[in-house]
Design a protein around this motif. Structure first.
Motif, PDB file in Angstrom:
ATOM      1  N   VAL A   1     -35.319  -2.404  31.679  1.00 14.26           N
ATOM      2  CA  VAL A   1     -34.906  -1.607  32.830  1.00 14.26           C
ATOM      3  C   VAL A   1     -33.992  -0.492  32.329  1.00 14.26           C
ATOM      4  O   VAL A   1     -33.495  -0.556  31.195  1.00 14.26           O
ATOM      5  N   PRO A   2     -33.794   0.548  33.126  1.00 14.84           N
ATOM      6  CA  PRO A   2     -32.934   1.644  32.675  1.00 14.84           C
ATOM      7  C   PRO A   2     -31.559   1.142  32.229  1.00 14.84           C
ATOM      8  O   PRO A   2     -30.958   0.293  32.887  1.00 14.84           O
TER       9      PRO A   2
ATOM     10  N   THR B   1     -23.019   0.536  35.810  1.00 16.94           N
ATOM     11  CA  THR B   1     -22.742  -0.852  35.427  1.00 16.94           C
ATOM     12  C   THR B   1     -22.773  -1.770  36.639  1.00 16.94           C
ATOM     13  O   THR B   1     -23.307  -2.889  36.585  1.00 16.94           O
ATOM     14  N   LYS B   2     -22.211  -1.303  37.737  1.00 14.61           N
ATOM     15  CA  LYS B   2     -22.184  -2.095  38.971  1.00 14.61           C
ATOM     16  C   LYS B   2     -23.599  -2.331  39.505  1.00 14.61           C
ATOM     17  O   LYS B   2     -23.917  -3.420  39.997  1.00 14.61           O
ATOM     18  N   ALA B   3     -24.455  -1.331  39.382  1.00 15.39           N
ATOM     19  CA  ALA B   3     -25.842  -1.472  39.858  1.00 15.39           C
ATOM     20  C   ALA B   3     -26.582  -2.532  39.043  1.00 15.39           C
ATOM     21  O   ALA B   3     -27.280  -3.392  39.596  1.00 15.39           O
ATOM     22  N   LEU B   4     -26.447  -2.495  37.723  1.00 16.09           N
ATOM     23  CA  LEU B   4     -27.122  -3.484  36.887  1.00 16.09           C
ATOM     24  C   LEU B   4     -26.568  -4.885  37.129  1.00 16.09           C
ATOM     25  O   LEU B   4     -27.318  -5.870  37.114  1.00 16.09           O
ATOM     26  N   ALA B   5     -25.266  -4.974  37.369  1.00 17.22           N
ATOM     27  CA  ALA B   5     -24.670  -6.280  37.665  1.00 17.22           C
ATOM     28  C   ALA B   5     -25.228  -6.850  38.963  1.00 17.22           C
ATOM     29  O   ALA B   5     -25.488  -8.052  39.068  1.00 17.22           O
TER      30      ALA B   5
ATOM     31  N   ALA C   1     -33.089 -10.258  39.740  1.00 19.19           N
ATOM     32  CA  ALA C   1     -34.181  -9.326  39.488  1.00 19.19           C
ATOM     33  C   ALA C   1     -34.305  -8.971  38.015  1.00 19.19           C
ATOM     34  O   ALA C   1     -35.390  -8.638  37.536  1.00 19.19           O
ATOM     35  N   ILE C   2     -33.189  -9.019  37.283  1.00 15.65           N
ATOM     36  CA  ILE C   2     -33.210  -8.702  35.862  1.00 15.65           C
ATOM     37  C   ILE C   2     -32.443  -9.779  35.114  1.00 15.65           C
ATOM     38  O   ILE C   2     -31.704 -10.571  35.705  1.00 15.65           O
ATOM     39  N   GLU C   3     -32.654  -9.812  33.809  1.00 16.81           N
ATOM     40  CA  GLU C   3     -31.932 -10.750  32.960  1.00 16.81           C
ATOM     41  C   GLU C   3     -31.736 -10.110  31.600  1.00 16.81           C
ATOM     42  O   GLU C   3     -32.351  -9.090  31.268  1.00 16.81           O
ATOM     43  N   SER C   4     -30.860 -10.688  30.799  1.00 16.16           N
ATOM     44  CA  SER C   4     -30.580 -10.151  29.472  1.00 16.16           C
ATOM     45  C   SER C   4     -31.509 -10.782  28.446  1.00 16.16           C
ATOM     46  O   SER C   4     -31.762 -11.995  28.478  1.00 16.16           O
ATOM     47  N   ALA C   5     -32.032  -9.955  27.560  1.00 19.32           N
ATOM     48  CA  ALA C   5     -32.911 -10.431  26.494  1.00 19.32           C
ATOM     49  C   ALA C   5     -32.317 -10.023  25.160  1.00 19.32           C
ATOM     50  O   ALA C   5     -31.841  -8.889  24.993  1.00 19.32           O
TER      51      ALA C   5
ATOM     52  N   GLY D   1     -31.860  -6.024  25.596  1.00 18.58           N
ATOM     53  CA  GLY D   1     -30.991  -5.599  26.686  1.00 18.58           C
ATOM     54  C   GLY D   1     -31.490  -6.159  28.008  1.00 18.58           C
ATOM     55  O   GLY D   1     -32.101  -7.232  28.060  1.00 18.58           O
ATOM     56  N   ALA D   2     -31.277  -5.423  29.071  1.00 16.99           N
ATOM     57  CA  ALA D   2     -31.688  -5.885  30.401  1.00 16.99           C
ATOM     58  C   ALA D   2     -33.190  -5.665  30.589  1.00 16.99           C
ATOM     59  O   ALA D   2     -33.708  -4.578  30.331  1.00 16.99           O
TER      60      ALA D   2
END
Length: 293
Positions: free
Chosen positions: A30-31, A48-52, A59-63, A67-68
């Motif tokens: 993701v961006p 940062t707040k949007a990704l959090a 919807a997203i996770e860390s790899a 990254g996200a």
């Protein structure tokens, strides 16, 4: 007028839309925060707040070393305190039954269930997977009788069971593929039950497959008209026979044949007549082999 929605939520909504539309699929990066800053023109703290928020929503996770990324979508068959697969599929079927496939969307299902759209998108491959699930659920409704003796009677019942399923769910024929079948339990059970009609006839695998596909395709091809015919009757207020009478010249030779006592042409009669002729044709392939047993 000022937009009451905080900037980070607009970013969240846009990325969720990309996931929902399939632009971003499970495992896709993701961006990054820097990319969000450039694309949306916001501060690093907002990015940062949007990704959090996306990570908190699942919807997203860390790899590692990536990254996200978009989180995998898994919908368990049973989930205490959460959605159940059966509830999602049933809600989707109810929408399709009432308003057709055009009205079916993840948003519509989420609204019917009273949950956020992303709750579904975290677990399903968007509408394409949902339509496969409702097609399979429709076939899973079939209650199979003890097969009658003889291949012809068995195939006749199989065709009638398929036809009745399409009548309950007029949207279903559009989701059934002959050359690219979906291997889900309800559809597989129908295939296996139907193919039992051909056991013991000495058929090679290719012939068995073609006999089965020909029968399924005949029923499906006729049933494609169920939805459009129901819509036409609703729009015109006339049955197909009434419509023919209204359109053909009153004194023409064709109207006399169409309106003769006992002359009926509707989808039911067309299905029944065509099915018997199909079985007549298949007897050329199947009966001689049966007789040689």
């Amino acid at each position: 007028m000022n937009d009451p929605q905080p900037p980070y939520l607009r970013i969240v909504a846009d990325i969720e839309r990309r996931i929902a539309d399939g632009e971003l699929r499970p495992g896709d990066p993701v961006p990054t925060t820097r990319a969000i800053v450039r694309e949306w023109g916001v501060a690093m703290a907002t990015a940062t707040k949007a990704l959090a928020a996306l990570k908190q929503a699942g919807a997203i996770e860390s790899a590692a070393r990536v990254g996200a990324v978009v989180a995998p979508r898994r919908l368990p068959s049973r989930s205490a305190g959460g959605l159940e697969r059966d509830r999602v599929v049933r809600a989707a079927m109810e929408i399709a039954d009432a308003d057709g496939l055009a009205a079916l969307s993840m948003r519509a299902v989420a609204t019917k269930l009273g949950v956020a759209t992303m709750t579904l998108y975290r677990h399903l491959e968007a509408k394409a997977e949902l339509t496969q699930l409702i097609a399979d659920a429709a076939f899973a409704e079939i209650e199979y009788p003890e097969p009658p003796p003889g291949w012809r009677s068995h195939l006749r019942v199989a065709a009638q069971l398929q036809w009745a399923t399409y009548q309950r769910h007029p949207w279903l024929p559009r989701l059934v593929s002959i050359t690219r079948p979906v291997t889900l339990p309800g559809l597989l059970e129908y295939g296996l039950w139907t193919l039992r009609a051909l056991d013991g006839l000495g058929l090679d695998p290719n012939t068995r497959l073609h006999v089965y596909a020909t029968m399924v395709n005949y029923v499906r091809g006729t049933a494609v008209n169920i939805e459009s015919e129901a819509g036409a009757e609703l729009d015109t207020g006339m049955t197909s026979k009434q419509w023919i009478r209204a359109r053909l010249p009153v004194d023409g030779p064709l109207i006399a044949q169409v309106t003769e006592p006992g002359a009926e042409l509707d989808l039911e009669s067309l299905f029944a007549f065509g099915l018997e002729r199909l079985l007549d044709g298949l007897s050329v392939v199947l009966t001689p082999r049966e007789a040689r047993r």
